[in-house]
Write an enzyme that holds these catalytic residues in place. Structure first.
Site, PDB file in Angstrom:
ATOM      1  N   ASP A   1      10.266 -13.425 -13.595  1.00 17.84           N
ATOM      2  CA  ASP A   1      11.024 -13.383 -14.848  1.00 17.84           C
ATOM      3  C   ASP A   1      12.192 -14.354 -14.852  1.00 17.84           C
ATOM      4  OD1 ASP A   1      12.342 -11.802 -12.952  1.00 17.84           O
ATOM      5  OD2 ASP A   1      12.985 -10.289 -14.415  1.00 17.84           O
TER       6      ASP A   1
ATOM      7  N   ASP B   1      12.954  -5.984 -17.180  1.00 18.69           N
ATOM      8  CA  ASP B   1      13.169  -4.537 -17.161  1.00 18.69           C
ATOM      9  C   ASP B   1      13.604  -4.018 -18.524  1.00 18.69           C
ATOM     10  OD1 ASP B   1      12.555  -4.832 -14.509  1.00 18.69           O
ATOM     11  OD2 ASP B   1      14.597  -4.523 -13.783  1.00 18.69           O
TER      12      ASP B   1
ATOM     13  N   GLY C   1      16.650   3.559  -7.073  1.00 20.26           N
ATOM     14  CA  GLY C   1      16.344   2.767  -5.893  1.00 20.26           C
ATOM     15  C   GLY C   1      14.873   2.682  -5.553  1.00 20.26           C
ATOM     16  N   ALA C   2      14.009   3.112  -6.469  1.00 20.92           N
ATOM     17  CA  ALA C   2      12.573   3.125  -6.189  1.00 20.92           C
ATOM     18  C   ALA C   2      11.843   1.927  -6.782  1.00 20.92           C
ATOM     19  CB  ALA C   2      11.952   4.416  -6.731  1.00 20.92           C
ATOM     20  N   GLY C   3      12.567   1.011  -7.404  1.00 20.39           N
ATOM     21  CA  GLY C   3      11.907  -0.136  -8.023  1.00 20.39           C
ATOM     22  C   GLY C   3      11.316   0.173  -9.374  1.00 20.39           C
TER      23      GLY C   3
END
Length: 378
Positions: free
Chosen positions: A38, A168, A118-120
């Site tokens: 991106d 995102d 924090g898990a993506g």
């Protein structure tokens, strides 16, 4: 009212002793394919997930921003005018959005979320997009979703200090049910691409390794710098301008590390295009090899995987997954596996046992579905 919405409203009442003006939510996201492309003006294919952040919000006339969350005790405060960035701590996300929108007045914000941190899965964008959608309406700004995408990115880049692209926020704002968002990060043009997972009997299994990562520090910024160096040495504006045909020359011009970083971006862009074509022409069962190849590229060329992610991908593939890859910025976080519905329990069991065998913390495994983007809840 959903459970998470009810918690946000109850938390708002307790924190601020009043009713919110409304409640808005925005989803986290899974990036099906297209990692680190991106900010290189390339292609990505994320989808919004059925894990959301809820923001209960009310305007005030006292010139103060205050934010609370069920995840942290107490309330954070800032003057609405004259916010100086970057901002410290978790409140950088809601206050950074207010700053990027040009903070029109005081506001009270209370957040609750079931997007793992924090898990993506972009818990940060879920916060940003829930708050920006709320403030856009309450401040009567009339901004389009693409405009909110860019303001969310500005907040993340400048207020939080994380050098991320627009993927995102685009997924969180533009997502639709059982569909992905095919995004051209150079032109900012987007297209909804049906996934067809429900009809194909497939689930996207998230394997959260519980290895925490942060985009604001460490290797993410280093990878971005390597990409910018590679583009400069190759004489192009961004790595989007290179194709696989340029890789032999790149190998001659660049040092080994920079070349491998460049090779990942160039081949990942190609994999995104191939995945979109496969979804349109043959359906989701055709994309497994592309997911697998993406993980190998991130592991070997971009070097952003960790042993837990590699094990999750390996075990998922060995026990029924059509394809699997790490997802998100890397250095921890989650892997995803495309799994026939009837195999999900088998894959979860195998991954969990393998983690225990290798002495890793037990992973958090759960299926997600492609869901709608940011919206008003009440």
């Amino acid at each position: 009212m959903t459970e998470i919405t009810a918690r946000a409203v109850a938390g708002f009442r307790e924190a601020f002793d009043r009713e919110p003006d409304g409640v808005w939510s925005a989803p986290g996201r899974v990036n099906l394919i297209g990692e680190h492309t991106d900010y290189n003006e390339g292609f990505v294919l994320p989808f919004a997930i059925d894990r959301r952040t809820v923001a209960a919000v009310a305007l005030t006339d006292d010139g103060q921003l205050q934010a609370g969350t069920t995840a942290e005790p107490g309330v954070q405060s800032s003057a609405a005018e004259g916010i100086e960035v970057p901002l410290p701590g978790w409140s950088a996300y809601p206050f950074g959005v207010a700053w990027a929108l040009g903070a029109r007045s005081g506001a009270r914000i209370f957040l609750d979320s079931d997007v793992p941190v924090g898990a993506g899965l972009s818990s940060s964008a879920a916060v940003e997009c829930s708050v920006s959608t709320a403030l856009d309406e309450l401040w009567d700004l009339g901004l389009s979703k693409p405009e909110l995408v860019l303001l969310g990115q500005k907040a993340e880049n400048e207020a939080v200090g994380a050098p991320t692209g627009i993927m995102d926020q685009s997924a969180s704002l533009l997502g639709e049910r059982d569909a992905a968002v095919f995004l051209d990060c150079r032109t900012q043009e987007s297209e909804v691409v049906p996934l067809g997972l429900e009809a194909a009997g497939l689930e996207v299994l998230v394997i959260d390794t519980r290895v925490k990562h942060s985009h604001a520090t460490g290797g993410y910024g280093e990878r971005r710098a390597s990409c910018e160096l590679g583009a400069r040495l190759m004489g192009v504006g961004s790595l989007r301008d290179l194709s696989v045909d340029d890789l032999p020359r790149a190998q001659q011009v660049l040092d080994d590390v920079t070349f491998r970083r460049v090779r990942h971006i160039v081949t990942e862009n190609e994999r995104v295009l191939q995945t979109v074509a496969a979804l349109r022409e043959r359906g989701p069962r055709a994309i497994g090899p592309l997911l697998d190849a993406s993980h190998v590229s991130m592991r070997d060329d971009f070097e952003i995987s960790v042993p837990e992610l590699d094990l999750a991908v390996e075990m998922a593939r060995a026990t029924g997954a059509i394809g699997a890859r790490m997802t998100g910025g890397g250095f921890g976080g989650a892997a995803i596996a495309l799994v026939p519905r009837e195999q999900v329990a088998t894959v979860i069991d195998a991954v969990t046992k393998a983690f225990a065998r290798d002495g890793f913390e037990a992973p958090n495994c759960f299926a997600v579905r492609a869901d709608a983007g940011a919206r008003r809840e009440s």
